[in-house]
Design an enzyme around this catalytic site. Structure first.
Site, PDB file in Angstrom:
ATOM      1  N   ASP A  86       0.878  -1.164   0.000  1.00 56.84           N
ATOM      2  CA  ASP A  86       0.000   0.000   0.000  1.00 56.84           C
ATOM      3  C   ASP A  86       0.922   1.222   0.000  1.00 56.84           C
ATOM      4  O   ASP A  86       2.097   1.100   0.403  1.00 56.84           O
ATOM      5  CB  ASP A  86      -0.822  -0.089   1.291  1.00 56.84           C
ATOM      6  N   ASP A 125       0.015   5.130   0.923  1.00 58.61           N
ATOM      7  CA  ASP A 125      -0.166   6.034   2.064  1.00 58.61           C
ATOM      8  C   ASP A 125      -0.283   5.264   3.375  1.00 58.61           C
ATOM      9  O   ASP A 125      -1.165   4.409   3.514  1.00 58.61           O
ATOM     10  CB  ASP A 125      -1.422   6.894   1.845  1.00 58.61           C
TER      11      ASP A 125
END
Ligand SMILES: O=P(O)(O)OC[C@@H](O)[C@H]1O[C@H](OP(=O)(O)O)[C@@H](O)[C@@H](O)[C@@H]1O
Ligand SMILES: [Mg+2]
Ligand SMILES: [Zn+2]
Length: 178
Positions: A8, A10
């Site tokens: 991922d 952020d």
């Protein structure tokens, strides 16, 4: 077939600041570069999968996302860190504007972006790993058939239910101790 580390963005690669798009606000999370390097050394390809509904919501433009994305990849290259590909999804089922208002199979927790990567890079999904900072990241991994999904504590807050349900890590290197 290749094994992949799915990351991922952020909250995992950079500090989560809610709809980040300004280069000057992008801060690499402590230890993330070393962690990615170790996975590269162990033969993993690195795939980033990121929901970028800030574009769909009209908070920033696709162009601004691509500028930040290109900058991030160049920064990683300076430390000889090669990212195989970044998959992104701009839409949002309720808050998306115009063409971005859609319930996409690609938006996490749906597995679409991961399934595309498996196809494109002939990924050995059973021996791949996913690291996310939200439950929606982990669910996307599970739906795509990834068996090793880790919830990292550097992004969104993690409640007791999540702590009981998922394997938590504070940084990527801890995965090697599991
Ligand atoms: O790389 P990520 O963590 O998939 O990117 C998350 C951000 O795009 C954004 O995601 C969520 O917004 P939406 O619910 O998708 O509109 C929130 O968690 C924001 O805080 C994140 O910045
Ligand atoms: Mg995140
Ligand atoms: Zn997040």
């Amino acid at each position: 077939m290749k094994k992949a580390l799915f990351l991922d963005r952020d909250g995992v690669i950079n500090n989560e600041v809610n709809y980040l798009y300004k280069i000057e606000e992008f801060k690499f999370i402590e230890g993330i570069k070393e962690g990615i390097k170790k996975f590269r050394d162990k033969g993993y390809i690195i795939i980033i999968i990121t929901n970028q509904a800030g574009v769909g919501r009209g908070y920033y433009t696709a162009e601004e996302f691509f500028l930040l994305n290109d900058w991030m990849l160049k920064e990683l290259e300076k430390d000889e860190i090669e990212i195989t590909k970044v998959y992104y999804e701009f839409s949002h089922p309720d808050k998306g504007i115009g063409k971005y208002k859609s319930d996409s199979i690609r938006r996490k927790p749906n597995p679409g972006m991961i399934l595309e990567a498996i196809e494109e890079f002939d990924i050995d999904i059973k021996n791949s790993i996913l690291v996310g900072d939200k439950e929606s990241d982990i669910i996307a991994g599970e739906r795509a058939g990834i068996l090793n999904n880790y919830l990292i504590t550097t992004g969104h807050s993690i409640n007791e239910r999540l702590k009981k349900k998922y394997i938590l890590i504070n940084n990527l290197l801890e995965i090697f101790d599991k």
